[in-house]
Structures are given as structure tokens and as C-alpha cells.
Scaffold this active site. Structure first.
Site, PDB file in Angstrom:
ATOM      1  N   ASP A 193       5.202  25.894 -17.537  1.00  0.00           N
ATOM      2  CA  ASP A 193       4.339  24.466 -16.997  1.00  0.00           C
ATOM      3  C   ASP A 193       3.867  24.363 -18.319  1.00  0.00           C
ATOM      4  O   ASP A 193       4.053  25.002 -19.220  1.00  0.00           O
ATOM      5  CB  ASP A 193       3.079  26.051 -16.928  1.00  0.00           C
ATOM      6  CG  ASP A 193       3.266  26.022 -15.077  1.00  0.00           C
ATOM      7  OD1 ASP A 193       3.643  25.965 -14.868  1.00  0.00           O
ATOM      8  OD2 ASP A 193       2.365  26.973 -14.848  1.00  0.00           O
ATOM      9  N   LYS A 215       2.128  20.243 -14.574  1.00  0.00           N
ATOM     10  CA  LYS A 215       0.658  19.574 -13.974  1.00  0.00           C
ATOM     11  C   LYS A 215      -0.323  19.123 -14.687  1.00  0.00           C
ATOM     12  O   LYS A 215      -0.988  19.803 -15.673  1.00  0.00           O
ATOM     13  CB  LYS A 215       0.056  20.620 -13.076  1.00  0.00           C
ATOM     14  CG  LYS A 215       1.043  21.231 -11.952  1.00  0.00           C
ATOM     15  CD  LYS A 215      -0.037  22.088 -11.100  1.00  0.00           C
ATOM     16  CE  LYS A 215       0.845  22.743  -9.620  1.00  0.00           C
ATOM     17  NZ  LYS A 215       2.142  23.235  -9.966  1.00  0.00           N
ATOM     18  N   GLY A 246       1.699  29.237 -18.264  1.00  0.00           N
ATOM     19  CA  GLY A 246       0.563  29.771 -19.487  1.00  0.00           C
ATOM     20  C   GLY A 246      -0.642  31.284 -19.033  1.00  0.00           C
ATOM     21  O   GLY A 246      -0.887  31.356 -17.538  1.00  0.00           O
ATOM     22  N   THR A 276      -4.072  37.043 -20.241  1.00  0.00           N
ATOM     23  CA  THR A 276      -5.195  35.831 -19.784  1.00  0.00           C
ATOM     24  C   THR A 276      -5.807  35.290 -20.639  1.00  0.00           C
ATOM     25  O   THR A 276      -6.942  35.525 -21.228  1.00  0.00           O
ATOM     26  CB  THR A 276      -5.614  36.390 -18.204  1.00  0.00           C
ATOM     27  OG1 THR A 276      -6.103  34.900 -17.851  1.00  0.00           O
ATOM     28  CG2 THR A 276      -7.058  37.298 -18.870  1.00  0.00           C
TER      29      THR A 276
END
Length: 410
Positions: A193, A215, A246, A276
Site C-alpha cells: 500500500d 490508493k 499501513g 494501528t
């Protein structure tokens, strides 16, 4: 002479430990891990050994050593603090051709206990000429290198199969988990990512295929269906695929969708949780998402669609009237309508707000505002994604910490 190193398989075999002090306390657990039937002979034992004895894992004979105690033993550890006793134990062992490790005299010892470490199925044992401190230091370095993938883990006979969904953490490459780093080092294909820790990708061997599945907001983007297809396709070719994300794969990471896509095709999946960013980034900026007497709850919200959008499932009225901390993801581009909605639904205009850009990275910067000023201040400061917005009185805790530190500076 150099020792001849062996890996003893002690499962179900009797091992005698003479002495019940700290040296015995260190060595007995490793013997138990190897499945040995351990008998300790000592008038007294440490509390840690006593716990193992009470649990039925170790047999204890509460008396001094006697000639004949070694009968039936495959290995003996002479661990008393009495040199004469250790010498007698070693002499009986030599006469009966039983390997004996003396804790007090490495030169007189028939065998040495190595500094041992284990990473997955790999055992590391270092003797370093019988010097235990040097051996332990070398052992620690090798184990650390195996865990983080510095030592090539891709040359083994076996390796993981299928797909690993690996959470890379909030940005700083050192915050990836040990397990995540291990699996990344064994990958044949890495699908990464945009927010994955990119510095780790530079360390991959040149034969690893790297697929950019970024993205970019309002920019180029690989469709999720295409990502799913690539994971399945490469795994079916017998390659081990790491999907590096991530944060955490299952926190706004679409990890569930990817796991389902693999499951439907019979592809095994390993899930490695990551640190997170909704919790880590505020912490890196000095703000706890909960604090005693201030906030007993926090809400993590994805604002990829704004308040009022029919696709939104967020209960903004309830959030506005909550006393908990709000942690808003993907909110920078919509901060104006978010603030307006919270104010309309009852949140105080003076509610503290912090916006953290590039959290945990060297480029991290933070902006303080209130709910009534945050939109204007974010625009003026040029804050851009990736950024996290923290709304609530916990922001004051971070400011208070900064003030205390400033007062202590001479």
C-alpha cells in the site's frame, strides 16, 4: 580443542541437576522445554524452582548429592556452589560415561551449555569457548537478525505458503511487528500500500517481485478487485505473497475482503496485526486517546465519505453528544463539513482539536485548534493527507505535558 556440537533430543530421558540455586534455576526451564525428565538434588531450592516442583514438572530430592545419584541419567548438570561437590559429580559422570556440565569450571567440564535462542523452527546455540557472557551477546545478535529478517530467511527448505496480510504500523518502519518483519523477509511477492512503511521495501532482495497497490486520494488507484486477483494468482503459482499495509489490516484496511477472496480460492492466509494509527499517531504526538477523569472511551471514524452523504453509516449526532475522544481518519479534505456538523449537533465550539500529519515519521507535524477554528487553520497551514484529527479534551493533556516540560527546562 573445539567442542563437537550436537543437538540433544532429551524428550523422556532423565537429566540430573545437582544444586538448587540460581544457575540451576536458569538451566532447568530449557531442559523442561526439551522434554527432559528433570530431577534436582539439593537441600534447598529457589522460589522459581519450587514453583516448578509444586506444579509437578520437576522431581526434587531435598538432600546433598550422593555417589550413585547419576544412575540412569543421560546428562548431568553440576550447579552447586561447592567446588568439591561439583568435582565429585563430574568424576562419577566420567566413570559412568555420562556427559556432565560443570557450572563452576569450564576447563574441567566435559560439556558446555550453550547460549540458546529460538526463532520459529530455528535453534541457535553459541558456546564462544565456554564464555557465557560472550556467547549470550552473540546469541542475542543472531536471534535479533533472524527475527527482523537481516539474516536471509528465504533459503530454508520450507517457508510459509499462501498469503500473509501484514500490518506495517503507522509509518515509522521500526514499528512493524517482529512477526511482520519475519514474513516480509520470506516473501516472493510483496503487494504494498501507499501507507505501508516504504523504507522496508528497499531492503528486499532483488528477486522479490514488488507490486505497488497504492490508493492515492483523488489520484491513481488500483481497484480492490485487482488486488484480490493478484494475491490469489501469485499464491496459486506457489509463491509466498505478503500484502503489506499501513496500520492494521483489519482497521479500515480491507483485510477482511482480501481474506475472503483468498478463502474462496482455497488459499491459506496468515494475519499479522499491526500497530494501528488511530491510537499510535496521537500517542506519538503526546496525546492519549483515553485519560482517567477526562475520557473513558474513544471512537475511530473513517470519513472517506462526508457527513450527510447517503453512503455514510456514521451516527454523527451521537458522536457530537459523546464525551469520548473522536479520532477521525481521512478527514482533512472534509474538515470543514465535519466541524460544522459536530457544532450543529451540539459539540462546544471550544472543543480542543489536534491535527497530526505524517505521524511517527521524521516529517511529523501537529496543529492545535478548536472545533470552531480547525477548518481555517488546516487550510492556512497546508495540512495534507495522511493526517489524523483528534477531537476532545484529551488534547489538553498533551498540551499540559508540553507546558510541564517547558517549565523544567533550565
Amino acid at each position: 580443542m573445539s567442542p563437537y556440537l550436537l543437538g540433544l533430543r532429551l524428550s523422556g530421558r532423565r537429566v540430573l541437576v545437582v544444586g538448587g540455586g540460581r544457575v540451576a534455576q536458569r538451566r532447568v526451564p530449557a531442559l523442561l522445554d526439551a522434554g527432559a525428565l528433570v530431577t534436582v538434588i539439593s537441600p534447598e531450592v529457589t522460589h522459581a524452582l519450587d514453583d516448578l516442583i509444586a506444579a509437578g514438572r520437576v522431581t526434587w530430592e531435598a538432600r546433598p548429592y550422593e555417589v550413585g545419584d547419576l544412575d540412569g541419567a543421560w546428562l548431568v548438570q553440576a550447579c552447586t556452589d561447592d567446588r568439591a561437590v561439583n568435582t565429585a559429580v563430574a568424576a562419577e559422570a566420567e566413570a559412568k560415561r555420562i556427559w556432565c556440565v560443570r557450572a563452576d569450571d569450564r576447563e574441567a567440564s566435559a560439556a558446555w551449555t550453550p547460549a540458546r535462542g529460538r526463532v520459529d523452527e530455528i535453534d541457535v546455540a553459541v558456546t564462544a569457548g565456554g564464555d557465557p557472557r560472550r556467547a549470550a551477546g552473540i546469541r542475542d545478535a543472531v536471534v535479533a537478525a533472524l527475527r527482523d529478517g537481516t539474516i536471509d530467511a528465504r533459503r530454508g527448505r520450507t517457508k510459509p505458503v499462501g498469503v500473509a496480510l501484514v500490518g506495517g504500523g503507522p509509518g515509522d518502519p521500526s514499528l512493524i511487528t517482529v512477526r511482520g518483519r519475519q514474513l516480509l523477509a520470506q516473501a516472493d511477492v510483496v503487494v504494498a500500500d501507499r501507507l505501508a512503511p516504504r523504507a522496508l521495501l528497499d531492503e528486499l532482495p532483488p528477486d522479490v517481485e514488488l507490486i505497488d497497490a497504492a490508493k492515492v486520494p483523488y489520484g491513481r488507484s488500483m481497484l480492490q478487485e485487482e488486488i484480490n486477483r493478484l494475491l490469489v494468482e501469485h499464491a496459486k503459482q506457489g509463491k509466498f505473497v505478503v500484502r503489506l499495509k499501513g496500520g492494521d489490516p483489519f482497521v479500515f484496511g480491507r483485510g477482511g475482503e482480501e481474506m475472503l477472496a483468498c478463502a474462496r480460492e482455497g488459499i491459506p492466509v496468515i494475519v499479522v496485526p499491526g500497530i494501528t494509527s488511530p491510537v499510535a499517531v496521537p500517542a506519538a504526538a503526546g496525546v492519549p486517546v483515553t485519560h482517567r477523569g477526562v475520557s473513558q472511551e474513544f471512537h475511530v471514524v473513517s470519513v472517506h465519505v462526508p457527513p450527510g452523504d447517503p453512503r455514510s453509516t456514521v451516527d454523527w449526532p451521537n458522536l457530537a453528544n459523546s464525551n469520548g475522544t473522536l479520532v477521525l481518519m481521512m478527514a482533512v479534505e472534509r474538515i470543514g463539513i465535519i466541524a460544522e456538523t459536530l457544532l450543529q449537533e451540539g459539540r462546544s465550539p471550544e472543543t480542543p482539536v489536534m491535527v497530526v500529519q505524517d505521524g511517527t515519521l521524521p516529517t511529523q507535524r501537529a496543529l492545535h485548534a478548536t472545533l470552531s477554528t480547525v477548518a481555517e487553520r488546516v487550510t492556512a497551514a497546508g495540512i495534507r493527507p495522511p493526517a489524523i484529527v483528534i477531537v476532545g479534551d484529551v488534547v489538553k493533556i498533551g498540551q499540559e505535558v508540553d507546558m510541564v516540560r517547558a517549565e523544567r527546562v533550565p
